[in-house]
Design an enzyme around this catalytic site. Structure first.
Site, PDB file in Angstrom:
ATOM      1  N   ASP A   9      54.446 113.704  85.343  1.00  0.00           N
ATOM      2  CA  ASP A   9      55.159 114.052  84.122  1.00  0.00           C
ATOM      3  C   ASP A   9      54.150 113.875  82.978  1.00  0.00           C
ATOM      4  O   ASP A   9      53.116 113.220  83.165  1.00  0.00           O
ATOM      5  CB  ASP A   9      56.364 113.116  83.962  1.00  0.00           C
ATOM      6  CG  ASP A   9      57.048 113.277  82.632  1.00  0.00           C
ATOM      7  OD1 ASP A   9      57.318 114.425  82.248  1.00  0.00           O
ATOM      8  OD2 ASP A   9      57.304 112.257  81.955  1.00  0.00           O
ATOM      9  N   LEU A  10      54.416 114.456  81.817  1.00  0.00           N
ATOM     10  CA  LEU A  10      53.457 114.351  80.699  1.00  0.00           C
ATOM     11  C   LEU A  10      53.854 113.263  79.696  1.00  0.00           C
ATOM     12  O   LEU A  10      53.217 112.212  79.609  1.00  0.00           O
ATOM     13  CB  LEU A  10      53.357 115.708  79.992  1.00  0.00           C
ATOM     14  CG  LEU A  10      52.497 115.735  78.729  1.00  0.00           C
ATOM     15  CD1 LEU A  10      51.019 115.552  79.059  1.00  0.00           C
ATOM     16  CD2 LEU A  10      52.694 117.048  77.968  1.00  0.00           C
ATOM     17  N   ASP A  11      54.948 113.545  78.972  1.00  0.00           N
ATOM     18  CA  ASP A  11      55.359 112.652  77.884  1.00  0.00           C
ATOM     19  C   ASP A  11      55.790 111.298  78.454  1.00  0.00           C
ATOM     20  O   ASP A  11      56.705 111.221  79.269  1.00  0.00           O
ATOM     21  CB  ASP A  11      56.546 113.280  77.122  1.00  0.00           C
ATOM     22  CG  ASP A  11      56.152 114.579  76.422  1.00  0.00           C
ATOM     23  OD1 ASP A  11      55.146 114.578  75.704  1.00  0.00           O
ATOM     24  OD2 ASP A  11      56.861 115.591  76.609  1.00  0.00           O
ATOM     25  N   THR A  17      53.946 110.322  73.662  1.00  0.00           N
ATOM     26  CA  THR A  17      54.425 111.258  72.637  1.00  0.00           C
ATOM     27  C   THR A  17      55.874 110.971  72.244  1.00  0.00           C
ATOM     28  O   THR A  17      56.363 111.566  71.283  1.00  0.00           O
ATOM     29  CB  THR A  17      54.346 112.704  73.159  1.00  0.00           C
ATOM     30  OG1 THR A  17      54.761 112.669  74.515  1.00  0.00           O
ATOM     31  CG2 THR A  17      52.947 113.265  73.054  1.00  0.00           C
ATOM     32  N   LYS A  45      64.509 111.156  76.658  1.00  0.00           N
ATOM     33  CA  LYS A  45      63.315 111.217  77.518  1.00  0.00           C
ATOM     34  C   LYS A  45      63.543 112.126  78.724  1.00  0.00           C
ATOM     35  O   LYS A  45      64.544 111.988  79.425  1.00  0.00           O
ATOM     36  CB  LYS A  45      62.919 109.813  77.976  1.00  0.00           C
ATOM     37  CG  LYS A  45      62.368 108.990  76.836  1.00  0.00           C
ATOM     38  CD  LYS A  45      61.799 107.671  77.303  1.00  0.00           C
ATOM     39  CE  LYS A  45      61.204 106.920  76.118  1.00  0.00           C
ATOM     40  NZ  LYS A  45      60.791 105.569  76.465  1.00  0.00           N
ATOM     41  N   SER A 114      56.359 118.983  83.819  1.00  0.00           N
ATOM     42  CA  SER A 114      56.882 118.478  82.541  1.00  0.00           C
ATOM     43  C   SER A 114      57.956 119.387  81.970  1.00  0.00           C
ATOM     44  O   SER A 114      57.918 120.597  82.158  1.00  0.00           O
ATOM     45  CB  SER A 114      55.726 118.389  81.536  1.00  0.00           C
ATOM     46  OG  SER A 114      56.206 118.216  80.223  1.00  0.00           O
ATOM     47  N   ALA A 115      58.897 118.808  81.233  1.00  0.00           N
ATOM     48  CA  ALA A 115      59.938 119.594  80.560  1.00  0.00           C
ATOM     49  C   ALA A 115      59.421 120.215  79.279  1.00  0.00           C
ATOM     50  O   ALA A 115      60.061 121.093  78.706  1.00  0.00           O
ATOM     51  CB  ALA A 115      61.128 118.689  80.241  1.00  0.00           C
ATOM     52  N   LYS A 145      65.271 118.784  84.358  1.00  0.00           N
ATOM     53  CA  LYS A 145      65.451 117.530  85.077  1.00  0.00           C
ATOM     54  C   LYS A 145      66.818 116.967  84.675  1.00  0.00           C
ATOM     55  O   LYS A 145      67.168 117.100  83.509  1.00  0.00           O
ATOM     56  CB  LYS A 145      64.362 116.517  84.680  1.00  0.00           C
ATOM     57  CG  LYS A 145      62.934 116.971  85.008  1.00  0.00           C
ATOM     58  CD  LYS A 145      61.914 116.042  84.354  1.00  0.00           C
ATOM     59  CE  LYS A 145      60.495 116.577  84.557  1.00  0.00           C
ATOM     60  NZ  LYS A 145      59.465 115.784  83.871  1.00  0.00           N
ATOM     61  N   GLU A 169      56.841 109.382  86.929  1.00  0.00           N
ATOM     62  CA  GLU A 169      57.853 109.697  85.924  1.00  0.00           C
ATOM     63  C   GLU A 169      58.238 108.469  85.101  1.00  0.00           C
ATOM     64  O   GLU A 169      58.337 107.384  85.644  1.00  0.00           O
ATOM     65  CB  GLU A 169      59.141 110.161  86.632  1.00  0.00           C
ATOM     66  CG  GLU A 169      59.420 111.621  86.535  1.00  0.00           C
ATOM     67  CD  GLU A 169      59.654 112.154  85.139  1.00  0.00           C
ATOM     68  OE1 GLU A 169      59.899 111.375  84.200  1.00  0.00           O
ATOM     69  OE2 GLU A 169      59.573 113.379  84.979  1.00  0.00           O
ATOM     70  N   ASP A 170      58.481 108.679  83.809  1.00  0.00           N
ATOM     71  CA  ASP A 170      58.940 107.562  82.974  1.00  0.00           C
ATOM     72  C   ASP A 170      60.414 107.676  82.612  1.00  0.00           C
ATOM     73  O   ASP A 170      60.948 106.780  81.963  1.00  0.00           O
ATOM     74  CB  ASP A 170      58.127 107.493  81.669  1.00  0.00           C
ATOM     75  CG  ASP A 170      58.478 108.637  80.741  1.00  0.00           C
ATOM     76  OD1 ASP A 170      58.501 109.796  81.206  1.00  0.00           O
ATOM     77  OD2 ASP A 170      58.754 108.381  79.559  1.00  0.00           O
TER      78      ASP A 170
HETATM   79  C1  BG6 Z   1      59.909 115.911  77.735  1.00  0.00           C
HETATM   80  C2  BG6 Z   1      60.169 114.795  76.745  1.00  0.00           C
HETATM   81  O1  BG6 Z   1      58.729 115.654  78.444  1.00  0.00           O
HETATM   82  O2  BG6 Z   1      59.779 117.154  77.053  1.00  0.00           O
HETATM   83  C3  BG6 Z   1      61.368 115.121  75.892  1.00  0.00           C
HETATM   84  O3  BG6 Z   1      60.371 113.580  77.450  1.00  0.00           O
HETATM   85  C4  BG6 Z   1      61.172 116.472  75.215  1.00  0.00           C
HETATM   86  O4  BG6 Z   1      61.559 114.109  74.937  1.00  0.00           O
HETATM   87  C5  BG6 Z   1      60.912 117.530  76.283  1.00  0.00           C
HETATM   88  O5  BG6 Z   1      62.321 116.830  74.470  1.00  0.00           O
HETATM   89  C6  BG6 Z   1      60.665 118.912  75.684  1.00  0.00           C
HETATM   90  O6  BG6 Z   1      59.481 118.878  74.945  1.00  0.00           O
HETATM   91  P1  BG6 Z   1      59.006 120.008  73.947  1.00  0.00           P
HETATM   92  O7  BG6 Z   1      57.577 119.631  73.668  1.00  0.00           O
HETATM   93  O8  BG6 Z   1      59.132 121.309  74.658  1.00  0.00           O
HETATM   94  O9  BG6 Z   1      59.871 119.931  72.748  1.00  0.00           O
HETATM   95 MG    MG Z   2      58.438 111.710  80.397  1.00  0.00          MG
END
Ligand code: BG6
Ligand code: MG
Length: 218
Positions: A9-11, A17, A45, A114-115, A145, A169-170
């Site tokens: 996962d990224l964030d 972030t 998240k 990542s989302a 997710k 994943e967090d």
């Molecule tokens: C997820 C974050 O990785 O991405 C969420 O944990 C965030 O908080 C989601 O809303 C979507 O991110 P973005 O950058 O497309 O707004």
């Molecule tokens: Mg995350």
């Protein structure tokens, strides 16, 4: 040596972030006369941008038109991107690079799941994009997710069976997505929050090379 796929996962896993998402959502919440707290931010998240706005409107008991929602989504992202713009590779979370390098040395598959729709630009900014063989992000999936789609696509991109995929994943939703995909789930964060994960580590500094090697050999 076996070849497994490690899906990150990224964030909150690679970079912190969440604080920037929080600041941007909090400023938007002010326009709804709502005081958005850091505790409430936990609910955001792993959740997509569109769904996050729906949760915020719900929390604030605010009824918005479709047009206003669309405006707010753009506004939130523009503010978030300003924070991202100021970010550099010093914001990569501790030992992420060590783990990535170890997996590369061992010839393992490495992908992003990542989302976020900003994933590619964030990885580029952090100078990490070249470390990912495949990237599946918010632009590539239709189901968010805890649906397993993002990780299933990551495994497919690397041509690795789902039972040979390991997810970092967090978020609760992300751990559930990994579990639903039939993959090994590794929570990065607090044990009591991520108790559905197969393993939980506070962060990557606690994850030894020996543990990673044991995942490869399992
Ligand atoms: C997820 C974050 O990785 O991405 C969420 O944990 C965030 O908080 C989601 O809303 C979507 O991110 P973005 O950058 O497309 O707004
Ligand atoms: Mg995350």
């Amino acid at each position: 040596m076996k070849k497994k796929a490690f899906l990150f996962d990224l964030d909150g896993v690679i970079v912190d972030t969440a604080k920037f998402h929080y600041l941007a959502w909090r400023n938007l919440a002010k326009e709804m006369n709502f005081d958005f707290t850091e505790e409430q931010n936990e609910l955001f998240k792993g959740v997509s941008r569109v769904q996050s706005l729906e949760i915020l409107l719900d929390l604030a008991s605010y009824e918005a038109t479709q047009e206003q929602k669309e405006r707010w989504l753009i506004q939130k992202n523009e503010e978030y991107l300003k924070y991202i713009e100021a970010m550099d590779d010093s914001e990569i979370l501790p030992d992420v690079v060590r783990v990535l390098n170890f997996l590369h040395e061992k010839n393992q598959g490495v992908a992003l799941g990542s989302a976020s729709k900003n994933a590619r630009s964030i990885l580029t900014k952090l100078n990490l994009i070249q470390k990912f063989e495949a990237i599946v992000d918010g632009n590539d999936v239709t189901a968010a997710k805890p649906d397993p789609e993002v990780f299933l696509k990551g495994g497919e991109a690397l041509k690795i069976e789902r039972t040979d995929c390991i997810v970092f994943e967090d978020s609760i939703a992300g751990v559930q997505a990994a579990n639903a995909a039939g993959m090994v789930s590794i929570g990065i964060g607090e044990k009591d929050v991520l108790h559905e994960a197969d393993y939980v580590f506070a962060d990557f500094t606690e994850m030894s090379d020996a543990f990673l090697a044991s995942l490869i050999e399992a």
